[in-house]
Motif scaffolding. Sequence first.
Motif, PDB file in Angstrom:
ATOM      1  N   ILE A 268       0.881  -1.004   0.081  1.00 22.30           N
ATOM      2  CA  ILE A 268      -0.004  -0.144   0.096  1.00 22.30           C
ATOM      3  C   ILE A 268       0.882   1.097   0.039  1.00 22.30           C
ATOM      4  N   ARG A 463      -3.562   7.401   0.706  1.00 16.94           N
ATOM      5  CA  ARG A 463      -3.323   6.322   0.289  1.00 16.94           C
ATOM      6  C   ARG A 463      -3.644   5.819  -1.265  1.00 16.94           C
ATOM      7  N   ALA A 468      -8.177   1.950  -0.210  1.00 17.70           N
ATOM      8  CA  ALA A 468      -7.302   1.319   0.945  1.00 17.70           C
ATOM      9  C   ALA A 468      -7.197   2.484   2.021  1.00 17.70           C
ATOM     10  N   PHE A 471      -9.068  -0.188   6.604  1.00 18.41           N
ATOM     11  CA  PHE A 471      -9.255  -1.475   6.590  1.00 18.41           C
ATOM     12  C   PHE A 471     -10.042  -2.396   7.658  1.00 18.41           C
ATOM     13  N   THR A 477     -10.684  -5.678   2.484  1.00 17.89           N
ATOM     14  CA  THR A 477      -9.265  -5.817   2.498  1.00 17.89           C
ATOM     15  C   THR A 477      -8.850  -7.046   1.657  1.00 17.89           C
ATOM     16  N   ILE A 480      -8.509  -5.943  -1.815  1.00 18.42           N
ATOM     17  CA  ILE A 480      -7.434  -4.984  -1.934  1.00 18.42           C
ATOM     18  C   ILE A 480      -6.356  -5.887  -2.145  1.00 18.42           C
ATOM     19  N   ARG A 484      -3.409  -6.077  -5.196  1.00 16.61           N
ATOM     20  CA  ARG A 484      -2.225  -5.645  -5.097  1.00 16.61           C
ATOM     21  C   ARG A 484      -1.333  -6.701  -4.709  1.00 16.61           C
TER      22      ARG A 484
END
Length: 552
Positions: A268, A463, A468, A471, A477, A480, A484
């Motif tokens: 992140i 962010r 994000a 969380f 999450t 994400i 990612r």
Amino acid sequence: MPHGTISHPGRWLTVQVHVNQRQIAQPRGRMVGGTSAMNFSVIMYPSEANFAAWKSLGNQGWGPQDMAPYLKKFHTYTPPGPETAKYLSLDRYMKQENQGADGPVPVTLPDVYGVFNKAWDESFERLGWHNDVDPISGRKVGTFTAPLSVDGTTGRRGYAAAYYSPEVAQRPNLDLLAETLVERVLLTKDADGQAVATGVQVRTKNEESRQISATREVIICAGSLNSPQLLELSGIGQRELLEKHNIPVIIDQPGVGENLQDHCLAGINFEVADGQVSGDIMRDPTIVQSLIQLYEDTRGGPLAGTPISVAYLPLVGHDGQLSNERVRELLTQYLDQGLEDLPLAQQKQFALQRELLEDGSNASSEYMFLPFQTHMQSGKTTMADLFAKSLPGNYITILVMHNHPFSRGSVHIRSGSPEDRPSIDPNYLSHPLDIEILARHVQYLDQIVATAPFAGLLKPNSRQPEQAVDFKDLEKTKEIVRERLFTCFHPSGTCAMMPVELGGVVDAQLRVHGTRNLRVVDASIFPLEPTGNIQATTYAVAERAADLIRGI
């Protein structure tokens, strides 16, 4: 195309069905010293429990007491300058007498650290994550600054080519063939049915094929992606696969190329506060040229090493460490159902991994601070994309890495040609417990970046990706994480050191099962992925192998 990079997605990179149908790059270094010449140089040590698990999988001589000397043997540690040591409070946990004193690989902490590194340590300590244990002991939990494989005197990168010193190069029994492709190991069968390696067949840069005879043994050190490929090309592997590609079967060994494990991570980006800078300033070519000139003139400055800070943490969630009861509930939920249907090797491996998670003194994940932005979203597969400075402004990245994945992948040949890349399928997040663990650790980022003094170095609620920002929701999450997810470049286990009945490929002497004189020495022999970046573990395995080969 530069060595070790991928310019576009390839057929050899299997689409990751559990990671939003993405292809994820697997860059490698093609040079003396291999990929150790292009990593982040971080020296992270595995836990004692990791080596205890290796031993319990049938590998006498590979326990924590056996391996501790080899974690020192590969390197020479040079203490940092007094200002850096004081700035990072290194005297609290990193004792010079514990480190290596006469190994070939130089290790130090260069003078590159700044306010983010100091704030990282102080914030983790405020959260209760600090102890004074030396990381090399194998009992570290909490925050610390890891040394780098950098020469403290010259500022040069230290990597595996350090073993190929001028003195070693002068040995009359050593020839180094550069730009030479190994096509296969030459194997025959003896009267007892054992395979005997008589040499290797290679092709030079001039496209000349030749055979090189072996008087004692052949040792494969091609890495976790290419060692199984070479075994299969040589006739050692799954019978059906070899016959499909018209390769004579020397040893029917189904474990070759299986058991692939890789540390996956999610990163992140956090925008830095006004008045702070990050490595993103290097989007300015004038600054880049100035820093290059500084390094050339002094072997110092920011290019002397990446100022990475790290932390080892047990299983946590959004609000902190999970209780023992909650950990057991999650393990029961994700591990117990269908366990008896798994291969025996995975049953034993999962039992050992379960012990690691249930013991709150072992790190289930590693956190890493990087002083620049990264990009891992869908469609990004190249290293250039990963480190592009496409976001305006200055960002840092916090990476969360899953130490002990339950997912298992594979590496296998796609043809009988050594020039064809093998099919690589890490099978990331195929086991549901992996994303459960990784997402919960990503949730904990909310605590880290909200804790002073680290919080004061970041812009609030700035962010990337934008979703994000919070969380608290575990399912969001997880999405994400899928978006990612990337590799930490630590593939291992594809020629696992385990008994044949567990699907192992090599024995505790690192000899390929069914052969008299063929060994594998690289990260492919790891039966289980260890804690942290695997550079130090790989060097330790190589040093242990050297003693085994010499008969010590």
